[in-house]
Design a protein around this motif. Structure first.
Motif, PDB file in Angstrom:
ATOM      1  N   GLY A   1       0.794  -1.222   0.000  1.00  0.00           N
ATOM      2  CA  GLY A   1       0.000   0.000   0.000  1.00  0.00           C
ATOM      3  C   GLY A   1       0.822   1.266   0.000  1.00  0.00           C
ATOM      4  O   GLY A   1       0.274   2.362   0.112  1.00  0.00           O
ATOM      5  N   GLY A   2       2.150   1.117  -0.077  1.00  0.00           N
ATOM      6  CA  GLY A   2       3.016   2.289  -0.088  1.00  0.00           C
ATOM      7  C   GLY A   2       3.270   2.891   1.276  1.00  0.00           C
ATOM      8  O   GLY A   2       3.773   4.011   1.383  1.00  0.00           O
ATOM      9  N   GLU A   3       2.946   2.149   2.331  1.00  0.00           N
ATOM     10  CA  GLU A   3       3.165   2.641   3.691  1.00  0.00           C
ATOM     11  C   GLU A   3       4.487   2.109   4.230  1.00  0.00           C
ATOM     12  O   GLU A   3       4.846   0.956   3.966  1.00  0.00           O
ATOM     13  N   PRO A   4       5.238   2.916   4.998  1.00  0.00           N
ATOM     14  CA  PRO A   4       6.476   2.414   5.615  1.00  0.00           C
ATOM     15  C   PRO A   4       6.188   1.169   6.442  1.00  0.00           C
ATOM     16  O   PRO A   4       5.210   1.118   7.193  1.00  0.00           O
ATOM     17  N   CYS A   5       7.002   0.147   6.294  1.00  0.00           N
ATOM     18  CA  CYS A   5       6.733  -1.140   6.947  1.00  0.00           C
ATOM     19  C   CYS A   5       8.044  -1.861   7.210  1.00  0.00           C
ATOM     20  O   CYS A   5       8.975  -1.784   6.400  1.00  0.00           O
ATOM     21  N   SER A   6       8.126  -2.525   8.342  1.00  0.00           N
ATOM     22  CA  SER A   6       9.332  -3.302   8.660  1.00  0.00           C
ATOM     23  C   SER A   6       8.996  -4.721   9.091  1.00  0.00           C
ATOM     24  O   SER A   6       9.864  -5.447   9.558  1.00  0.00           O
ATOM     25  N   HIS A   7       7.724  -5.125   8.950  1.00  0.00           N
ATOM     26  CA  HIS A   7       7.310  -6.450   9.407  1.00  0.00           C
ATOM     27  C   HIS A   7       6.391  -7.049   8.348  1.00  0.00           C
ATOM     28  O   HIS A   7       5.379  -6.442   7.991  1.00  0.00           O
ATOM     29  N   PHE A   8       6.743  -8.229   7.829  1.00  0.00           N
ATOM     30  CA  PHE A   8       6.026  -8.808   6.702  1.00  0.00           C
ATOM     31  C   PHE A   8       5.657 -10.264   6.943  1.00  0.00           C
ATOM     32  O   PHE A   8       6.309 -10.973   7.715  1.00  0.00           O
ATOM     33  N   ASP A   9       4.615 -10.691   6.248  1.00  0.00           N
ATOM     34  CA  ASP A   9       4.263 -12.090   6.072  1.00  0.00           C
ATOM     35  C   ASP A   9       4.956 -12.555   4.785  1.00  0.00           C
ATOM     36  O   ASP A   9       5.171 -11.740   3.872  1.00  0.00           O
TER      37      ASP A   9
ATOM     38  N   SER B   1      13.015   1.964  -7.320  1.00  0.00           N
ATOM     39  CA  SER B   1      12.128   1.095  -6.551  1.00  0.00           C
ATOM     40  C   SER B   1      12.382  -0.356  -6.950  1.00  0.00           C
ATOM     41  O   SER B   1      12.379  -0.695  -8.133  1.00  0.00           O
ATOM     42  N   LEU B   2      12.620  -1.197  -5.984  1.00  0.00           N
ATOM     43  CA  LEU B   2      12.832  -2.626  -6.185  1.00  0.00           C
ATOM     44  C   LEU B   2      11.675  -3.351  -5.490  1.00  0.00           C
ATOM     45  O   LEU B   2      11.550  -3.291  -4.263  1.00  0.00           O
ATOM     46  N   ASP B   3      10.826  -4.010  -6.261  1.00  0.00           N
ATOM     47  CA  ASP B   3       9.612  -4.630  -5.726  1.00  0.00           C
ATOM     48  C   ASP B   3       9.721  -6.151  -5.791  1.00  0.00           C
ATOM     49  O   ASP B   3      10.235  -6.695  -6.784  1.00  0.00           O
ATOM     50  N   PHE B   4       9.196  -6.822  -4.761  1.00  0.00           N
ATOM     51  CA  PHE B   4       9.291  -8.282  -4.729  1.00  0.00           C
ATOM     52  C   PHE B   4       8.274  -8.867  -3.766  1.00  0.00           C
ATOM     53  O   PHE B   4       7.830  -8.192  -2.825  1.00  0.00           O
ATOM     54  N   VAL B   5       7.897 -10.122  -4.020  1.00  0.00           N
ATOM     55  CA  VAL B   5       7.125 -10.900  -3.043  1.00  0.00           C
ATOM     56  C   VAL B   5       8.117 -11.405  -2.013  1.00  0.00           C
ATOM     57  O   VAL B   5       9.149 -11.997  -2.357  1.00  0.00           O
ATOM     58  N   VAL B   6       7.844 -11.177  -0.743  1.00  0.00           N
ATOM     59  CA  VAL B   6       8.822 -11.446   0.317  1.00  0.00           C
ATOM     60  C   VAL B   6       9.333 -12.883   0.255  1.00  0.00           C
ATOM     61  O   VAL B   6      10.535 -13.127   0.128  1.00  0.00           O
ATOM     62  N   GLY B   7       8.465 -13.876   0.379  1.00  0.00           N
ATOM     63  CA  GLY B   7       8.833 -15.275   0.178  1.00  0.00           C
ATOM     64  C   GLY B   7       9.959 -15.802   1.041  1.00  0.00           C
ATOM     65  O   GLY B   7      10.665 -16.729   0.636  1.00  0.00           O
ATOM     66  N   LEU B   8      10.148 -15.246   2.233  1.00  0.00           N
ATOM     67  CA  LEU B   8      11.237 -15.663   3.112  1.00  0.00           C
ATOM     68  C   LEU B   8      10.692 -16.266   4.396  1.00  0.00           C
ATOM     69  O   LEU B   8       9.562 -15.997   4.797  1.00  0.00           O
ATOM     70  N   GLY B   9      11.515 -17.072   5.059  1.00  0.00           N
ATOM     71  CA  GLY B   9      11.125 -17.669   6.320  1.00  0.00           C
ATOM     72  C   GLY B   9      11.253 -16.691   7.472  1.00  0.00           C
ATOM     73  O   GLY B   9      11.869 -15.626   7.345  1.00  0.00           O
ATOM     74  N   PRO B  10      10.670 -17.004   8.627  1.00  0.00           N
ATOM     75  CA  PRO B  10      10.732 -16.113   9.786  1.00  0.00           C
ATOM     76  C   PRO B  10      12.170 -15.803  10.189  1.00  0.00           C
ATOM     77  O   PRO B  10      12.970 -16.704  10.400  1.00  0.00           O
ATOM     78  N   ASN B  11      12.503 -14.513  10.259  1.00  0.00           N
ATOM     79  CA  ASN B  11      13.854 -14.098  10.634  1.00  0.00           C
ATOM     80  C   ASN B  11      13.908 -12.577  10.607  1.00  0.00           C
ATOM     81  O   ASN B  11      12.961 -11.906  10.223  1.00  0.00           O
TER      82      ASN B  11
ATOM     83  N   THR C   1       5.416 -15.756  10.457  1.00  0.00           N
ATOM     84  CA  THR C   1       4.240 -16.470   9.948  1.00  0.00           C
ATOM     85  C   THR C   1       3.256 -16.685  11.086  1.00  0.00           C
ATOM     86  O   THR C   1       3.621 -16.667  12.256  1.00  0.00           O
ATOM     87  N   ASP C   2       2.003 -16.870  10.713  1.00  0.00           N
ATOM     88  CA  ASP C   2       0.967 -17.209  11.689  1.00  0.00           C
ATOM     89  C   ASP C   2       0.791 -18.720  11.661  1.00  0.00           C
ATOM     90  O   ASP C   2       0.298 -19.273  10.672  1.00  0.00           O
ATOM     91  N   PRO C   3       1.219 -19.417  12.718  1.00  0.00           N
ATOM     92  CA  PRO C   3       1.176 -20.890  12.685  1.00  0.00           C
ATOM     93  C   PRO C   3      -0.227 -21.454  12.549  1.00  0.00           C
ATOM     94  O   PRO C   3      -0.388 -22.618  12.198  1.00  0.00           O
ATOM     95  N   ARG C   4      -1.264 -20.632  12.792  1.00  0.00           N
ATOM     96  CA  ARG C   4      -2.632 -21.159  12.703  1.00  0.00           C
ATOM     97  C   ARG C   4      -3.126 -21.217  11.260  1.00  0.00           C
ATOM     98  O   ARG C   4      -4.000 -22.010  10.932  1.00  0.00           O
ATOM     99  N   THR C   5      -2.592 -20.330  10.400  1.00  0.00           N
ATOM    100  CA  THR C   5      -3.154 -20.234   9.048  1.00  0.00           C
ATOM    101  C   THR C   5      -2.149 -20.485   7.940  1.00  0.00           C
ATOM    102  O   THR C   5      -2.509 -21.030   6.896  1.00  0.00           O
ATOM    103  N   TYR C   6      -0.897 -20.067   8.137  1.00  0.00           N
ATOM    104  CA  TYR C   6       0.078 -20.198   7.051  1.00  0.00           C
ATOM    105  C   TYR C   6       1.457 -20.332   7.658  1.00  0.00           C
ATOM    106  O   TYR C   6       1.965 -19.415   8.299  1.00  0.00           O
ATOM    107  N   HIS C   7       2.064 -21.491   7.466  1.00  0.00           N
ATOM    108  CA  HIS C   7       3.370 -21.720   8.093  1.00  0.00           C
ATOM    109  C   HIS C   7       4.177 -22.708   7.270  1.00  0.00           C
ATOM    110  O   HIS C   7       3.626 -23.579   6.599  1.00  0.00           O
ATOM    111  N   PHE C   8       5.469 -22.554   7.314  1.00  0.00           N
ATOM    112  CA  PHE C   8       6.389 -23.493   6.676  1.00  0.00           C
ATOM    113  C   PHE C   8       7.704 -23.423   7.432  1.00  0.00           C
ATOM    114  O   PHE C   8       7.953 -22.507   8.212  1.00  0.00           O
ATOM    115  N   GLY C   9       8.562 -24.399   7.193  1.00  0.00           N
ATOM    116  CA  GLY C   9       9.872 -24.400   7.817  1.00  0.00           C
ATOM    117  C   GLY C   9      10.947 -24.108   6.790  1.00  0.00           C
ATOM    118  O   GLY C   9      10.805 -24.445   5.613  1.00  0.00           O
ATOM    119  N   GLY C  10      12.018 -23.473   7.225  1.00  0.00           N
ATOM    120  CA  GLY C  10      13.128 -23.231   6.327  1.00  0.00           C
ATOM    121  C   GLY C  10      13.368 -21.762   6.046  1.00  0.00           C
ATOM    122  O   GLY C  10      12.782 -20.874   6.665  1.00  0.00           O
TER     123      GLY C  10
END
Length: 461
Positions: A314-322, A392-402, A437-446
């Motif tokens: 949405g173009g808002e400053p953000c530092s925390h992603f799914d 501007s460099l745009d991407f789908v995050v696609g990373l594990g929790p870290n 990730t939210d372990p109740r709805t969407y989670h993976f390891g790695g």
């Protein structure tokens, strides 16, 4: 204490006296309480919880939160300042590497000595020694002094002793971190076996996935106090939320320091005379990043990375992603002289320092020239001295929790691509973001979200 409750911690607190100088201890003793020469440090404050027979409970928290102190109080190696601990059954504890081992004794002698401390007879240990040797798998070193052991061999033998005596309560405090991957796998399998046979487990680890997989309940300690208790997945979510809040505050402070440093560099650059154009000098395109203790930026400074900002879809400053979110990294630059053939890029590293990904405008330019993508070739653009521009460099995050660090760079490329390159400005720790990730709805390891899907092949209709 109920027969089902094997560990009861009630109002447990532990206070340490911190002396600024060694002789203050003597002065405190001689003062007989008339004067105080120490500062109080409360490692634990009013901690209470119960563990039932056969439960697996994780203890989580940041360094210094009181986890190890709590385990030592439960084991009886420390005395509480206030409160009480009640336990029922034989406790086997792996608290510190090689704790309880005499370095002058052989491994075998230490095994029998540990068995005696735990209340087993010589005959009972003789019946278990073969299993202990097989599990530790240190070969002929079992009959060598333990002072000759590596850290891995020491933890192998110590863990083998504790799990092979089949304790009623097993306490493990981060000791497995020094073992190799195969040994850790065998340890987790053995702990699962003990759990299925009714052994109660208290497990401390910074590896959130291990806590999630191995325990069904967790206690979250923060600054010596119980922050949250309950289902392991729920407690880990609270833990990550607190980490994110603290990291956000730290990142804000780091960003302020970077802005101040950038302002100082701009002032220094403005005071210098403009250098005449020189031939591009070769440099490695993927040179190792400087260490965190080194300078945060370097380069010829003919162009400069002014700021690096992270935004959400949405173009808002953000530092925390799914992992499924779209992120936008905006790198603002300024040319200090007339320039062309530029490449603005980034590198993403996790908190362990592993490079996850590096990419820049030049990568896209090559795809355009190869007919694999459409768009304007950034490399063909020219910039005047003093011109400010953003990429501007745009991407789908696609990373594990870290926690992830963004390093930004602006280089001048030669002809053809990568034949020559001049580092104009590299900025280490340019920005940060976290993924959870939210372990109740969407989670993976790695490390990476590979977006796998599943389908049933065949089967009964």
């Amino acid at each position: 204490m109920s027969s089902e409750v094997v560990i009861r911690v009630a109002g447990l607190s532990k206070c340490y006296h911190i002396y600024d100088k060694p002789h203050h201890r003597l002065m405190q003793m001689l003062s007989r309480g008339r004067r105080t020469y120490f500062r109080e440090f409360w490692a634990l404050r009013n901690v209470s919880f119960e563990v039932r027979k056969g439960e697996a409970v994780g203890i989580i928290g940041r360094n210094g939160s009181g986890k190890s102190t709590l385990l030592q109080l439960i084991c009886g190696t420390l005395n509480p300042t206030s409160g009480s601990v009640e336990t029922r059954g034989r406790i086997a504890a792996l608290l510190e590497l090689g704790s309880g081992f005499n370095p002058e004794f052989t491994g075998r002698e230490n095994v029998f000595m540990n068995g005696a401390v735990l209340g087993l007879t010589r005959e009972e240990m003789e019946a278990r020694i073969a299993d202990i040797e097989a599990f530790a798998d240190i070969g002929e070193f079992i009959d060598q002094p333990s002072k000759t052991y590596s850290s891995g061999m020491l933890v192998r033998l110590a863990f083998a002793v504790q799990v092979c005596i089949e304790p009623e309560i097993l306490i493990v405090d981060e000791a497995l971190a020094v073992g190799d991957a195969l040994f850790q796998k065998r340890c987790f399998e053995r702990m699962e076996h003990l759990r299925s046979n009714g052994t109660t487990l208290l497990f401390v680890s910074h590896d959130q996935e291990s806590v999630r997989a191995l325990t069904n309940r967790a206690v979250f300690l923060h600054h010596g106090e119980v922050q949250h208790t309950g289902n392991s997945a729920d407690v880990l979510l609270e833990y990550r939320r607190l980490l994110h809040e603290e990291e956000t505050r730290a990142l804000g402070e780091a960003a302020a320091r970077l802005r101040n440093r950038a302002a100082e560099q701009r002032a220094q650059q403005a005071a210098r005379p403009v250098a005449p154009a020189t031939a591009a000098s070769p440099a490695a395109v993927d040179a190792p990043a400087p260490s965190r203790s080194a300078e945060l930026s370097f380069g010829d400074m003919d162009a400069e990375v002014v700021s690096v900002s992270v935004f959400n879809a949405g173009g808002e400053p953000c530092s925390h992603f799914d992992p499924r979110d779209v992120a936008q990294v905006v790198i603002q630059c300024v040319a200090r002289r007339d320039l062309d053939r530029l490449n603005v890029g980034l590198r993403i590293r996790n908190k362990e320092g592993v490079k996850i990904y590096s990419w820049g405008t030049l990568n896209q330019d090559m795809a355009i020239r190869a007919g694999l993508a459409d768009g304007e070739v950034f490399w063909n653009r020219s910039f005047k001295a003093g011109e400010v521009f953003s990429v501007s460099l745009d991407f789908v995050v696609g990373l594990g929790p870290n926690l992830y660090e963004i390093q930004a760079s602006i280089t001048q490329e030669g002809k053809p691509y990568y034949a020559e390159q001049r580092m104009l400005h590299w900025m280490d720790e340019a920005a940060f973001f976290t993924v959870a990730t939210d372990p109740r709805t969407y989670h993976f390891g790695g490390v990476v979200d590979m977006r796998m899907s599943s389908r049933l092949l065949g089967g009964a209709s």
